[in-house]
Write an enzyme that holds these catalytic residues in place. Structure first.
Site, PDB file in Angstrom:
ATOM      1  N   HIS A   1      72.649  53.609  17.590  1.00 13.34           N
ATOM      2  CA  HIS A   1      73.056  52.576  16.642  1.00 13.34           C
ATOM      3  C   HIS A   1      74.268  51.820  17.207  1.00 13.34           C
ATOM      4  CE1 HIS A   1      75.221  51.631  12.614  1.00 13.34           C
ATOM      5  NE2 HIS A   1      74.327  50.679  12.847  1.00 13.34           N
TER       6      HIS A   1
ATOM      7  N   HIS B   1      80.778  43.303  17.219  1.00 10.88           N
ATOM      8  CA  HIS B   1      80.623  44.072  15.991  1.00 10.88           C
ATOM      9  C   HIS B   1      81.125  43.235  14.825  1.00 10.88           C
ATOM     10  CE1 HIS B   1      80.215  47.288  13.220  1.00 10.88           C
ATOM     11  NE2 HIS B   1      80.073  48.228  14.147  1.00 10.88           N
TER      12      HIS B   1
END
Length: 356
Positions: free
Chosen positions: A50, A100
């Site tokens: 992930h 991110h």
């Protein structure tokens, strides 16, 4: 000598590199096991990292926005075969980058540089099939994404499906290897892939369970995306992606729960462990999950549960990594020069975009 040989190989034209990959018989294994070569792509469980590019180590000041302790190359060498990443537009450079949530929070570089890293590993490992899942935070077009793939020199080994929706029977790993189409690419979301048919809209082929879990008892096999119709998704031939990572609630944010991580990623033992959750989903689906997506893949180790699902008892060609939880975490991020107020703000921003 080996490093020099690999460098020379990378300088070859794409067609010659492809021929080398197709004709290399240095290993009889596919994805670390000879038992998997004749299995269909969708009849195997692929371990997924992930947010693969977002690393929590000294290079990022042990950023709490990092979901892995090791970089993508290490992940692949250790047995990870699904890489997820978030794609954002860097407001400073205008380039598509792997960031991110925001490139001001955690910027892992341009998309093409990350794809080049994956390509380098694939060239060096010609009997391996890898899947990429891009979260399209930039809302980039297929053309724009394809330009990054082409610049990275990796588009020539991308698999193009024969159908534009769920496929009942996918090629075997050996077929994908022999055909030189060892990279499968899904994008969430991409409604129009005109001009780049190898970029598959994720939710035409895959369904996911919930990723918003804050307690070990929260894990469920019920479909969450693209909708909650589990039986309908299975009946349509969609592949199950099992999200299995845990968050912890703080006052203003959620962050990966590393305190419980050794149980979350474990092959057995303890509430909410990966092995039991995978067994439950296998029972409910009537088949193994095609993908299992975890944070900090090395802890557990998560690969043990995936090997059991695949019936692999003697994997080959993997490079072992430490199964420990990294000792530095939030304190490392703060000591790296991030003020407490900015640290809290970054965490809040991170929480808003924490989905894969």
């Amino acid at each position: 000598m080996l490093a020099k040989s690999l460098q020379m190989l990378l300088l070859l034209p794409a067609t010659l590199r492809l021929a080398f990959a197709q004709n290399s018989n240095s290993s009889t294994s596919c994805n670390n096991s000879p038992d998997l070569c004749q299995r269909a792509y969708n009849n195997i469980t692929h371990l997924g990292a992930h947010d693969s590019p977002f690393v929590r180590d000294a290079s990022t000041g042990y950023s709490v926005s990092g979901n892995q302790y090791y970089n993508t190359t290490v992940q692949l060498s250790a047995g990870v075969r699904l890489l997820s990443a978030q794609v954002q537009t860097n407001s400073s450079s205008g380039q598509l980058s792997v960031c991110h949530t925001s490139c001001s929070l955690l910027n892992a570089g341009t998309l093409r540089s990350w794809l080049q890293e994956v390509n380098t590993w694939l060239v060096a490992n010609p009997n391996e099939v890898v899947t990429i899942l891009l979260v399209n935070g930039a809302s980039a077009s297929a053309t724009a994404l394809a330009a990054e793939y082409e610049a990275a020199g990796i588009s020539n080994i991308a698999y193009t499906p024969t159908r534009t929706s769920a496929i009942e029977q996918w090629p075997t790993l050996q077929n994908l290897i022999n055909n030189g189409t060892r990279l499968l690419n899904f994008v969430a979301s991409l409604t129009d892939n005109t001009g780049a048919s190898y970029l598959m809209n994720e939710f035409d082929y895959i369904f996911e369970n919930s990723y918003q879990n804050t307690a070990p008892t929260d894990f469920s096999c019920t479909a969450n995306r693209p909708d909650s119709n589990t039986s309908g998704a299975l009946g349509a031939g969609m592949m199950p992606l099992m999200n299995h990572f845990l968050y912890v609630n703080e006052t203003l944010f959620e962050m990966p729960n590393t305190t419980y991580l050794a149980t979350t990623n474990a092959p057995s033992g303890g509430v909410g462990n990966l092995g039991d959750a995978a067994t439950q989903c296998t029972s409910e689906y009537g088949r193994v999950p095609t993908f299992v997506l975890v944070d900090f893949f090395n802890v557990g180790p998560a690969i043990s549960a995936v090997d059991r699902l695949n019936g692999v008892t003697a994997p080959t060609g993997r490079t072992a990594v430490s199964t420990a939880v990294a000792s530095a975490s939030t304190s490392g991020a703060m000591s790296a020069g991030v003020g407490k107020g900015m640290f809290m703000l970054c965490l809040t921003i991170w929480a808003i975009g924490r989905s894969i």
